[in-house]
Design a protein around this motif. Structure first.
Motif, PDB file in Angstrom:
ATOM      1  N   ALA A 146       0.825  -1.209   0.000  1.00 55.33           N
ATOM      2  CA  ALA A 146       0.000   0.000   0.000  1.00 55.33           C
ATOM      3  C   ALA A 146       0.858   1.258   0.000  1.00 55.33           C
ATOM      4  CB  ALA A 146      -0.943  -0.003   1.200  1.00 55.33           C
ATOM      5  N   ILE A 147       1.888   1.300   0.848  1.00 57.00           N
ATOM      6  CA  ILE A 147       2.703   2.513   0.894  1.00 57.00           C
ATOM      7  C   ILE A 147       3.560   2.628  -0.367  1.00 57.00           C
ATOM      8  CG2 ILE A 147       2.718   2.600   3.408  1.00 57.00           C
ATOM      9  CD1 ILE A 147       5.537   1.509   3.400  1.00 57.00           C
ATOM     10  N   THR A 148       3.897   1.496  -0.972  1.00 54.17           N
ATOM     11  CA  THR A 148       4.638   1.542  -2.240  1.00 54.17           C
ATOM     12  C   THR A 148       3.751   2.111  -3.346  1.00 54.17           C
ATOM     13  OG1 THR A 148       5.977  -0.366  -1.597  1.00 54.17           O
ATOM     14  CG2 THR A 148       5.915   0.181  -3.935  1.00 54.17           C
ATOM     15  N   VAL A 149       2.473   1.710  -3.348  1.00 49.46           N
ATOM     16  CA  VAL A 149       1.523   2.240  -4.326  1.00 49.46           C
ATOM     17  C   VAL A 149       1.344   3.745  -4.132  1.00 49.46           C
ATOM     18  CG1 VAL A 149      -0.912   2.262  -4.991  1.00 49.46           C
ATOM     19  CG2 VAL A 149       0.288   0.082  -4.701  1.00 49.46           C
ATOM     20  N   ALA A 150       1.271   4.169  -2.854  1.00 48.71           N
ATOM     21  CA  ALA A 150       1.104   5.597  -2.565  1.00 48.71           C
ATOM     22  C   ALA A 150       2.281   6.390  -3.113  1.00 48.71           C
ATOM     23  CB  ALA A 150       0.981   5.811  -1.058  1.00 48.71           C
ATOM     24  N   ARG A 151       3.476   5.879  -2.962  1.00 46.36           N
ATOM     25  CA  ARG A 151       4.659   6.580  -3.460  1.00 46.36           C
ATOM     26  C   ARG A 151       4.657   6.612  -4.977  1.00 46.36           C
ATOM     27  NH1 ARG A 151       8.734   5.649  -6.007  1.00 46.36           N
ATOM     28  NH2 ARG A 151       8.244   3.459  -6.098  1.00 46.36           N
ATOM     29  N   ALA A 152       4.359   5.458  -5.591  1.00 47.38           N
ATOM     30  CA  ALA A 152       4.382   5.381  -7.051  1.00 47.38           C
ATOM     31  C   ALA A 152       3.315   6.264  -7.684  1.00 47.38           C
ATOM     32  CB  ALA A 152       4.181   3.932  -7.504  1.00 47.38           C
ATOM     33  N   ALA A 153       2.211   6.445  -6.978  1.00 47.98           N
ATOM     34  CA  ALA A 153       1.117   7.261  -7.511  1.00 47.98           C
ATOM     35  C   ALA A 153       1.353   8.752  -7.327  1.00 47.98           C
ATOM     36  CB  ALA A 153      -0.197   6.869  -6.834  1.00 47.98           C
ATOM     37  N   GLY A 154       2.453   9.085  -6.666  1.00 52.13           N
ATOM     38  CA  GLY A 154       2.766  10.493  -6.472  1.00 52.13           C
ATOM     39  C   GLY A 154       2.000  11.131  -5.342  1.00 52.13           C
ATOM     40  N   GLY A 155       1.364  10.308  -4.510  1.00 51.22           N
ATOM     41  CA  GLY A 155       0.598  10.865  -3.400  1.00 51.22           C
ATOM     42  C   GLY A 155       1.414  11.029  -2.144  1.00 51.22           C
ATOM     43  N   ALA A 156       2.722  10.761  -2.210  1.00 47.81           N
ATOM     44  CA  ALA A 156       3.576  10.893  -1.030  1.00 47.81           C
ATOM     45  C   ALA A 156       4.984  11.202  -1.485  1.00 47.81           C
ATOM     46  CB  ALA A 156       3.534   9.602  -0.205  1.00 47.81           C
ATOM     47  N   ASP A 157       5.794  11.641  -0.547  1.00 43.41           N
ATOM     48  CA  ASP A 157       7.164  12.012  -0.853  1.00 43.41           C
ATOM     49  C   ASP A 157       8.148  10.916  -0.480  1.00 43.41           C
ATOM     50  OD1 ASP A 157       6.350  14.522  -1.751  1.00 43.41           O
ATOM     51  OD2 ASP A 157       6.287  15.282   0.307  1.00 43.41           O
ATOM     52  N   GLY A 158       7.679   9.702  -0.324  1.00 46.50           N
ATOM     53  CA  GLY A 158       8.532   8.602   0.088  1.00 46.50           C
ATOM     54  C   GLY A 158       9.439   8.121  -1.023  1.00 46.50           C
ATOM     55  N   SER A 159      10.191   7.092  -0.733  1.00 45.59           N
ATOM     56  CA  SER A 159      11.150   6.532  -1.678  1.00 45.59           C
ATOM     57  C   SER A 159      11.153   5.025  -1.531  1.00 45.59           C
ATOM     58  CB  SER A 159      12.554   7.099  -1.395  1.00 45.59           C
ATOM     59  OG  SER A 159      13.551   6.275  -1.938  1.00 45.59           O
ATOM     60  N   ALA A 160      11.026   4.322  -2.644  1.00 51.99           N
ATOM     61  CA  ALA A 160      11.064   2.864  -2.596  1.00 51.99           C
ATOM     62  C   ALA A 160      12.414   2.381  -2.084  1.00 51.99           C
ATOM     63  CB  ALA A 160      10.789   2.290  -3.987  1.00 51.99           C
ATOM     64  N   PHE A 161      13.495   3.012  -2.539  1.00 44.73           N
ATOM     65  CA  PHE A 161      14.822   2.594  -2.085  1.00 44.73           C
ATOM     66  C   PHE A 161      15.013   2.921  -0.605  1.00 44.73           C
ATOM     67  CE2 PHE A 161      19.505   3.300  -1.748  1.00 44.73           C
ATOM     68  CZ  PHE A 161      19.876   1.966  -1.923  1.00 44.73           C
ATOM     69  N   GLY A 162      14.509   4.079  -0.172  1.00 47.65           N
ATOM     70  CA  GLY A 162      14.596   4.415   1.247  1.00 47.65           C
ATOM     71  C   GLY A 162      13.830   3.424   2.105  1.00 47.65           C
ATOM     72  N   ASN A 163      12.638   3.042   1.646  1.00 42.94           N
ATOM     73  CA  ASN A 163      11.854   2.044   2.376  1.00 42.94           C
ATOM     74  C   ASN A 163      12.569   0.696   2.403  1.00 42.94           C
ATOM     75  OD1 ASN A 163       9.851   3.939   2.778  1.00 42.94           O
ATOM     76  ND2 ASN A 163       8.603   3.263   1.063  1.00 42.94           N
ATOM     77  N   LEU A 164      13.248   0.367   1.291  1.00 41.31           N
ATOM     78  CA  LEU A 164      14.000  -0.887   1.246  1.00 41.31           C
ATOM     79  C   LEU A 164      15.147  -0.882   2.243  1.00 41.31           C
ATOM     80  CD1 LEU A 164      14.565  -3.634  -0.065  1.00 41.31           C
ATOM     81  CD2 LEU A 164      15.919  -2.437  -1.805  1.00 41.31           C
ATOM     82  N   LEU A 165      15.835   0.257   2.366  1.00 42.35           N
ATOM     83  CA  LEU A 165      16.915   0.364   3.351  1.00 42.35           C
ATOM     84  C   LEU A 165      16.379   0.165   4.771  1.00 42.35           C
ATOM     85  CD1 LEU A 165      19.011   3.372   1.976  1.00 42.35           C
ATOM     86  CD2 LEU A 165      19.738   0.976   2.131  1.00 42.35           C
ATOM     87  N   ILE A 166      15.234   0.777   5.053  1.00 42.98           N
ATOM     88  CA  ILE A 166      14.646   0.618   6.390  1.00 42.98           C
ATOM     89  C   ILE A 166      14.243  -0.834   6.624  1.00 42.98           C
ATOM     90  CG2 ILE A 166      12.713   1.275   7.875  1.00 42.98           C
ATOM     91  CD1 ILE A 166      12.840   4.037   6.614  1.00 42.98           C
ATOM     92  N   PHE A 167      13.747  -1.490   5.576  1.00 40.94           N
ATOM     93  CA  PHE A 167      13.401  -2.909   5.726  1.00 40.94           C
ATOM     94  C   PHE A 167      14.653  -3.749   5.985  1.00 40.94           C
ATOM     95  CE2 PHE A 167      12.246  -7.149   4.063  1.00 40.94           C
ATOM     96  CZ  PHE A 167      11.191  -7.417   4.923  1.00 40.94           C
ATOM     97  N   CYS A 168      15.792  -3.358   5.396  1.00 41.32           N
ATOM     98  CA  CYS A 168      17.057  -4.042   5.727  1.00 41.32           C
ATOM     99  C   CYS A 168      17.366  -3.878   7.211  1.00 41.32           C
ATOM    100  CB  CYS A 168      18.199  -3.479   4.886  1.00 41.32           C
ATOM    101  SG  CYS A 168      18.148  -3.964   3.147  1.00 41.32           S
ATOM    102  N   GLY A 169      17.052  -2.693   7.744  1.00 46.13           N
ATOM    103  CA  GLY A 169      17.202  -2.485   9.180  1.00 46.13           C
ATOM    104  C   GLY A 169      16.291  -3.391   9.980  1.00 46.13           C
ATOM    105  N   VAL A 170      15.062  -3.590   9.483  1.00 42.24           N
ATOM    106  CA  VAL A 170      14.128  -4.510  10.141  1.00 42.24           C
ATOM    107  C   VAL A 170      14.717  -5.919  10.173  1.00 42.24           C
ATOM    108  CG1 VAL A 170      11.880  -5.646   9.907  1.00 42.24           C
ATOM    109  CG2 VAL A 170      12.061  -3.177   9.615  1.00 42.24           C
TER     110      VAL A 170
END
Length: 292
Positions: free
Chosen positions: A134-158
């Protein structure tokens, strides 16, 4: 029990606040330097605290080795990946990605420790995956200022934090909590020192009260107070029930990100948040009986 519940909730609230604090620090200082200084400050506080509360403790060599691995994955990798990811993505999305932790730990326990994964844990994994989508879709749709790569880095932290938790099960009860935390922070500082030293000149930025205060707050709350509150609450609350309080982490991170940083909270984020909270609740809510 009310005090114990408040202690668990406060631990996760502080952790959620530190998602936003970490983002602010990562924007002001190099990530290796932030994590290294955090570990140094935490070590300086935990050493006398461990001596006073735990007394002299002879830590077996095998346990020290395990603690070194926990430091590598749970302190160094987790914090470095989290802060690096927060430089690219929003604190809101970062907090939601962190909510996948219970599901990742469940999968790790099944794969690495041969623990049986009940049906509801699989349901938690599916919900967590839906929240990430869902949050990946939000980023791809331009509805947020997030980053897929940034989210991936945080998931590596997880993944690093999940490895820390699984490693912790191997030495549970063999070393007092504060002593173990001291050694993990000390090992982490040693691991991070070579990466932080090239950025030593950036320490001058800490002369700014805002940055210096954020770093001290980050170190003392994330590495000391959150730990003390969590384990104080765990003394009276069953582990299964305690896990429910992890919902305060992404919830607090989202609230602070939206109110203080002005980050956009879209309808897709609402869906992702609902799925993540459902995942955490399903994964951690204490069972009344059976394995279903």
């Amino acid at each position: 029990m009310t005090i114990a519940y408040l202690q668990l909730a406060l631990s996760m609230v502080l952790t959620g606040i530190n998602v936003v604090v970490g983002k602010l620090l990562a924007e002001a200082l190099p990530v290796p330097l932030v994590v290294f200084l955090r570990c140094v400050l935490a070590t300086a506080v935990l050493w006398p605290l461990a001596r006073r509360m735990d007394g002299p403790v002879a830590v077996p060599r095998a346990v020290l080795g395990n603690l070194a691995l926990q430091a590598l994955f749970g302190t160094a990798l987790y914090n470095a990946a989290l802060l690096a990811g927060l430089r690219l993505t929003t604190a809101l999305e970062g907090g939601l990605v962190l909510a996948t932790l219970p599901a990742v730990v469940a999968i790790g326990g099944a794969l690495l420790l041969r623990e049986r994964l009940p049906r509801r844990q699989w349901a938690a994994v599916v919900l967590a995956g839906g929240g990430m989508a869902a949050i990946t879709v939000a980023r791809a749709a331009g509805g947020a200022d997030g980053s897929a790569f940034g989210n991936l880095l945080i998931f590596c932290g997880v993944l690093g934090e999940a490895a820390y938790m699984l490693l912790a099960r191997r030495i549970a009860g063999r070393v007092p909590v504060i002593t173990a935390s001291f050694w993990m922070q000390a090992f982490s500082a040693l691991v991070l020192a070579p990466f932080a030293l090239p950025w030593a000149g950036e320490v001058a930025a800490l002369a700014e009260p805002r940055i210096g205060g954020l770093l001290v707050f980050h170190a003392m709350t994330a590495s000391v107070l959150s730990l003390l509150f969590w384990y104080a609450g765990m003394k009276r609350v069953p582990a299964g029930m305690a896990g429910v309080f992890t919902v305060f982490l992404p919830g607090t991170a989202a609230l602070v990100a939206v109110t203080l940083l002005g980050e956009a909270f879209t309808l897709v984020h609402v869906a992702g948040f609902a799925l993540m909270m459902g995942s955490v609740a399903v994964a951690t809510w204490p069972r009344r009986g059976g394995n279903a």
